[in-house]
Design a protein around this motif. Sequence first.
Motif, PDB file in Angstrom:
ATOM      1  N   VAL A 149       0.935  -1.180   0.031  1.00 55.66           N
ATOM      2  CA  VAL A 149       0.020   0.069   0.052  1.00 55.66           C
ATOM      3  C   VAL A 149       0.803   1.257  -0.012  1.00 55.66           C
ATOM      4  CG1 VAL A 149      -1.761   1.358   1.437  1.00 55.66           C
ATOM      5  CG2 VAL A 149      -1.785  -1.289   0.974  1.00 55.66           C
ATOM      6  N   SER A 180      -1.259  12.625   9.354  1.00 59.67           N
ATOM      7  CA  SER A 180      -0.726  11.332   8.721  1.00 59.67           C
ATOM      8  C   SER A 180      -0.060  10.582  10.127  1.00 59.67           C
ATOM      9  CB  SER A 180      -0.069  10.966   7.811  1.00 59.67           C
ATOM     10  OG  SER A 180       1.305  11.416   7.812  1.00 59.67           O
ATOM     11  N   TYR A 183      -2.934  10.222  12.669  1.00 53.68           N
ATOM     12  CA  TYR A 183      -3.847   8.967  12.106  1.00 53.68           C
ATOM     13  C   TYR A 183      -2.964   7.721  12.716  1.00 53.68           C
ATOM     14  CZ  TYR A 183      -6.129   5.716   8.771  1.00 53.68           C
ATOM     15  OH  TYR A 183      -6.780   4.788   8.373  1.00 53.68           O
ATOM     16  N   SER A 187      -4.065   4.706  15.444  1.00 57.35           N
ATOM     17  CA  SER A 187      -4.473   3.296  15.111  1.00 57.35           C
ATOM     18  C   SER A 187      -3.351   2.555  15.980  1.00 57.35           C
ATOM     19  CB  SER A 187      -3.798   3.124  13.413  1.00 57.35           C
ATOM     20  OG  SER A 187      -2.553   3.552  13.485  1.00 57.35           O
ATOM     21  N   THR A 261       0.293   6.850   6.296  1.00 65.51           N
ATOM     22  CA  THR A 261      -1.018   6.565   5.866  1.00 65.51           C
ATOM     23  C   THR A 261      -1.425   5.188   5.551  1.00 65.51           C
ATOM     24  OG1 THR A 261      -1.095   8.910   5.098  1.00 65.51           O
ATOM     25  CG2 THR A 261      -2.811   7.392   4.242  1.00 65.51           C
ATOM     26  N   ALA A 262      -0.469   4.612   4.857  1.00 67.95           N
ATOM     27  CA  ALA A 262      -0.482   3.019   4.449  1.00 67.95           C
ATOM     28  C   ALA A 262      -0.608   2.284   5.874  1.00 67.95           C
ATOM     29  CB  ALA A 262       0.620   2.595   3.619  1.00 67.95           C
ATOM     30  N   ALA A 264      -1.171   3.123   8.882  1.00 71.18           N
ATOM     31  CA  ALA A 264      -2.471   3.284   9.554  1.00 71.18           C
ATOM     32  C   ALA A 264      -3.693   2.785   9.117  1.00 71.18           C
ATOM     33  CB  ALA A 264      -2.551   4.756  10.105  1.00 71.18           C
ATOM     34  N   THR A 265      -3.715   2.714   8.039  1.00 68.70           N
ATOM     35  CA  THR A 265      -5.005   2.106   7.380  1.00 68.70           C
ATOM     36  C   THR A 265      -5.180   0.704   7.503  1.00 68.70           C
ATOM     37  OG1 THR A 265      -5.101   3.916   5.672  1.00 68.70           O
ATOM     38  CG2 THR A 265      -6.150   2.052   4.973  1.00 68.70           C
ATOM     39  N   VAL A 266      -3.823  -0.090   7.222  1.00 74.57           N
ATOM     40  CA  VAL A 266      -3.760  -1.467   7.606  1.00 74.57           C
ATOM     41  C   VAL A 266      -4.097  -1.699   9.009  1.00 74.57           C
ATOM     42  CG1 VAL A 266      -2.288  -3.579   7.532  1.00 74.57           C
ATOM     43  CG2 VAL A 266      -2.273  -1.747   5.598  1.00 74.57           C
ATOM     44  N   GLU A 268      -5.852  -0.074  11.269  1.00 72.50           N
ATOM     45  CA  GLU A 268      -7.167   0.244  11.483  1.00 72.50           C
ATOM     46  C   GLU A 268      -7.976  -0.956  11.129  1.00 72.50           C
ATOM     47  OE1 GLU A 268      -9.403   2.463  13.299  1.00 72.50           O
ATOM     48  OE2 GLU A 268      -7.399   2.412  14.366  1.00 72.50           O
ATOM     49  N   VAL A 269      -7.874  -1.401   9.983  1.00 78.52           N
ATOM     50  CA  VAL A 269      -8.706  -2.113   9.206  1.00 78.52           C
ATOM     51  C   VAL A 269      -8.830  -3.583  10.123  1.00 78.52           C
ATOM     52  CG1 VAL A 269      -9.234  -3.871   7.305  1.00 78.52           C
ATOM     53  CG2 VAL A 269      -8.764  -1.452   7.092  1.00 78.52           C
TER      54      VAL A 269
END
Length: 336
Positions: A149, A180, A183, A187, A261-262, A264-266, A268-269
């Motif tokens: 990502v 970011s 974020y 996370s 960003t990448a 934190a998104t991984v 969080e999911v």
Amino acid sequence: MVEPALIVLAAIVALGLAFDFVNGFHDTANAIATSVATRVLSPGQAVSMAAVLNVVGAVSGTAVATTVGRGIVPPEVATQQLVAAALIAAISWNLFTWWLAIPSSSSHALIFSIVGAGIAAAGVESIQIGGITKTLQGLVFSPLLGFLVALLLLTALLWIFARSRPLRVTRIFGRLQVVSAAYMAFSHGSNDAQKTMGVLTMALASYYGWTGDEWGVPLWVILAAAAAMGLGTAMGGWRIVRTMGLRVVELRPIDGFAAETAAATVIEVASRLGIPVSTTHVISSAILGVGATRSLSAVRWGIAGRIVSTWVITIPACIALAWIVYAVLHRITGLP
């Protein structure tokens, strides 16, 4: 007179909060290393922001806590002695790797310490395959996703801003990286603090006999774990910050934004799916991903290899260490 079992429970709660504090101290680098390395935030600013948002993230859910607290070993197997052995082993491993300045996984140290203590207490058959499978999936896939990502996101950003002046790009992402970084800190709290919540609830379930629908994470456990992690983060772990932010790959603000960003998104999911992952694994891989967009030689693979080898060692080391600690506690106390 206070009953001995209650004293033991209080000691385990203190030990669990100590683990959470050490976790925040040990894993500060996960949330702040890239923003410090790119000089978007000073170390003091980054640590303060991370401490606050770690707490906010920690109170945002309990799905991971449930996986850790009852998904690795069943509630009826989780004795106070088992929980104490797991915490002692995980804290010892965290401090050992912190001393060596190696960003190992506090998360997997705790989870596989539970596995080791569970095997010592009730045999291999007591370990629940579903929880281990979920954990191993997170162990394998979250770093790969972090790398991919981050690589794709940075590639897209570089294409979008290809005709922009470098100074303008730096100014834009210097501001965006503050977002970011926040974020990432959120996370980190949402996944990592929940592991301690799960272990503390495991100890409470053992004391009160919770096995069915009554099993749940009390509000005071959520708040205490969040506060302990926030305090640990505020203390900082600068030895690991240097490894994570400064020695793996040279970072620019746009790189830091993409990596955070990448990652934190991984994370969080995974948190919303109840999958315990290592924030260390994910942000390390994301940093490697942004480095790989330039060239493979831009990444200092020797440092990366050292990190990966520590991940691999953590699992058997913590299983063995927790088994030994449990055996010692069992011999000293004579409790089942």
